[in-house]
Design a protein around this motif. Sequence first.
Motif, PDB file in Angstrom:
ATOM      1  N   ASP A 100       0.833  -1.188   0.000  1.00  0.00           N
ATOM      2  CA  ASP A 100       0.000   0.000   0.000  1.00  0.00           C
ATOM      3  C   ASP A 100       0.879   1.254   0.000  1.00  0.00           C
ATOM      4  O   ASP A 100       2.112   1.178  -0.153  1.00  0.00           O
ATOM      5  CB  ASP A 100      -0.952  -0.017   1.189  1.00  0.00           C
ATOM      6  CG  ASP A 100      -0.215  -0.117   2.530  1.00  0.00           C
ATOM      7  OD1 ASP A 100       1.020   0.053   2.560  1.00  0.00           O
ATOM      8  OD2 ASP A 100      -0.883  -0.374   3.545  1.00  0.00           O
ATOM      9  N   GLU A 101       0.268   2.404   0.174  1.00  0.00           N
ATOM     10  CA  GLU A 101       0.999   3.662   0.123  1.00  0.00           C
ATOM     11  C   GLU A 101       2.088   3.726   1.193  1.00  0.00           C
ATOM     12  O   GLU A 101       3.187   4.238   0.941  1.00  0.00           O
ATOM     13  CB  GLU A 101       0.034   4.838   0.278  1.00  0.00           C
ATOM     14  CG  GLU A 101       0.703   6.197   0.233  1.00  0.00           C
ATOM     15  CD  GLU A 101       1.505   6.428  -1.044  1.00  0.00           C
ATOM     16  OE1 GLU A 101       2.679   6.867  -0.941  1.00  0.00           O
ATOM     17  OE2 GLU A 101       0.975   6.165  -2.135  1.00  0.00           O
ATOM     18  N   LYS A 102       1.810   3.194   2.357  1.00  0.00           N
ATOM     19  CA  LYS A 102       2.785   3.238   3.439  1.00  0.00           C
ATOM     20  C   LYS A 102       4.043   2.445   3.102  1.00  0.00           C
ATOM     21  O   LYS A 102       5.171   2.895   3.346  1.00  0.00           O
ATOM     22  CB  LYS A 102       2.145   2.703   4.719  1.00  0.00           C
ATOM     23  CG  LYS A 102       2.977   2.925   5.963  1.00  0.00           C
ATOM     24  CD  LYS A 102       2.194   2.514   7.200  1.00  0.00           C
ATOM     25  CE  LYS A 102       2.968   2.835   8.464  1.00  0.00           C
ATOM     26  NZ  LYS A 102       2.190   2.464   9.681  1.00  0.00           N
ATOM     27  N   GLY A 153       7.086  -2.526  -9.753  1.00  0.00           N
ATOM     28  CA  GLY A 153       7.237  -1.778  -8.516  1.00  0.00           C
ATOM     29  C   GLY A 153       7.512  -0.298  -8.714  1.00  0.00           C
ATOM     30  O   GLY A 153       6.865   0.378  -9.510  1.00  0.00           O
ATOM     31  N   THR A 154       8.513   0.204  -8.000  1.00  0.00           N
ATOM     32  CA  THR A 154       8.867   1.621  -8.039  1.00  0.00           C
ATOM     33  C   THR A 154       9.843   1.956  -9.167  1.00  0.00           C
ATOM     34  O   THR A 154      10.311   3.087  -9.247  1.00  0.00           O
ATOM     35  CB  THR A 154       9.498   2.058  -6.707  1.00  0.00           C
ATOM     36  OG1 THR A 154      10.724   1.332  -6.515  1.00  0.00           O
ATOM     37  CG2 THR A 154       8.562   1.800  -5.533  1.00  0.00           C
ATOM     38  N   PRO A 197       0.016   2.254  -5.622  1.00  0.00           N
ATOM     39  CA  PRO A 197       0.966   3.148  -4.948  1.00  0.00           C
ATOM     40  C   PRO A 197       2.408   2.942  -5.387  1.00  0.00           C
ATOM     41  O   PRO A 197       3.177   3.910  -5.480  1.00  0.00           O
ATOM     42  CB  PRO A 197       0.778   2.785  -3.464  1.00  0.00           C
ATOM     43  CG  PRO A 197      -0.621   2.300  -3.375  1.00  0.00           C
ATOM     44  CD  PRO A 197      -0.843   1.550  -4.648  1.00  0.00           C
ATOM     45  N   MET A 198       2.798   1.710  -5.676  1.00  0.00           N
ATOM     46  CA  MET A 198       4.164   1.473  -6.171  1.00  0.00           C
ATOM     47  C   MET A 198       4.351   2.132  -7.530  1.00  0.00           C
ATOM     48  O   MET A 198       5.389   2.763  -7.798  1.00  0.00           O
ATOM     49  CB  MET A 198       4.436  -0.027  -6.254  1.00  0.00           C
ATOM     50  CG  MET A 198       4.404  -0.748  -4.920  1.00  0.00           C
ATOM     51  SD  MET A 198       5.835  -0.447  -3.869  1.00  0.00           S
ATOM     52  CE  MET A 198       6.945  -1.733  -4.462  1.00  0.00           C
ATOM     53  N   LEU A 235       6.955   5.122  -9.022  1.00  0.00           N
ATOM     54  CA  LEU A 235       7.695   5.050 -10.281  1.00  0.00           C
ATOM     55  C   LEU A 235       7.445   6.298 -11.119  1.00  0.00           C
ATOM     56  O   LEU A 235       8.380   6.908 -11.644  1.00  0.00           O
ATOM     57  CB  LEU A 235       7.286   3.793 -11.047  1.00  0.00           C
ATOM     58  CG  LEU A 235       7.964   3.495 -12.384  1.00  0.00           C
ATOM     59  CD1 LEU A 235       7.918   2.011 -12.667  1.00  0.00           C
ATOM     60  CD2 LEU A 235       7.347   4.239 -13.548  1.00  0.00           C
ATOM     61  N   ARG A 236       6.180   6.682 -11.241  1.00  0.00           N
ATOM     62  CA  ARG A 236       5.807   7.828 -12.074  1.00  0.00           C
ATOM     63  C   ARG A 236       6.450   9.124 -11.586  1.00  0.00           C
ATOM     64  O   ARG A 236       6.720  10.040 -12.372  1.00  0.00           O
ATOM     65  CB  ARG A 236       4.291   8.002 -12.080  1.00  0.00           C
ATOM     66  CG  ARG A 236       3.539   6.854 -12.741  1.00  0.00           C
ATOM     67  CD  ARG A 236       3.698   6.914 -14.239  1.00  0.00           C
ATOM     68  NE  ARG A 236       2.899   5.877 -14.896  1.00  0.00           N
ATOM     69  CZ  ARG A 236       3.378   5.013 -15.765  1.00  0.00           C
ATOM     70  NH1 ARG A 236       4.669   5.042 -16.081  1.00  0.00           N
ATOM     71  NH2 ARG A 236       2.607   4.120 -16.345  1.00  0.00           N
ATOM     72  N   ALA A 237       6.701   9.220 -10.281  1.00  0.00           N
ATOM     73  CA  ALA A 237       7.260  10.452  -9.713  1.00  0.00           C
ATOM     74  C   ALA A 237       8.756  10.589  -9.977  1.00  0.00           C
ATOM     75  O   ALA A 237       9.319  11.666  -9.778  1.00  0.00           O
ATOM     76  CB  ALA A 237       6.999  10.493  -8.210  1.00  0.00           C
TER      77      ALA A 237
END
Length: 244
Positions: free
Chosen positions: A8-10, A49-50, A72-73, A77-79
């Motif tokens: 999740d986001e956490k 994943g990220t 959330p992962m 990655l997108r960021a």
Amino acid sequence: MHDDRLFDEKIAATYDDDKGISAPEVIEPAVDLLAELAGGGRALEFAIGTGRIALPLARKGVQVEGIELSRPMVSRLRAKEGGAEISVAIGDMVTTDVARRFSLVYLVFNTINNLTSQDAQLACFRNAAAHLEPGGHFLIEVGVPPLQRLPVGETILAFDHSETHWGVDEYDVVNQNFSSHHIWLRDGSYERFSVPFRYAWPAEFDLMARLAGLRLKERWGGWKKELFTQVSDKHVSVWQKVEG
């Protein structure tokens, strides 16, 4: 389908903080070997994943796409720089079809173990084979089950301990399942996170590969093509899609 319950986001927010998986000396050998296996063709990462591996691989000139269950992962990655350019299908690596074929499909860092049944792991191999061009390669990185370290009748093995983190694996040797339990000390309070897994021996993965139309090409003890031996704690295995 998608399910962010475990990742999740956490979890996504701190996933890249682990230097054991994100340090340059860990990333670079993996990316070099994957680029070699891609051979100028496209690569598909299961559980991208990220973008820990996919982004540096793309910077080496490989066209990378991904499949990922956790939104959330993917947001992480997108960021990152270059993350918006990588195509990612939201879904599981067992059934998701991106409708393209690749010279390389890869699955790293024990993620095959996240599939907690033999049927699911076999289906993952079949999905990988379905995405490969003839002669293409499927690679996984996964630990060797450390059962030699378990005293007879015991089920618990510690894999990490520090002032802020404790990690314990709990094994069910009858059903080839285990759970990794993490406890973190953060801001004066304790947090616990547990993940279920299924382990398999290299020979079982080889049989899954054969059933999926793949044959073993290489097996190393690490990303630098170290010799795989009886004391190797992980393997990087490569299967090739049988032509014809």
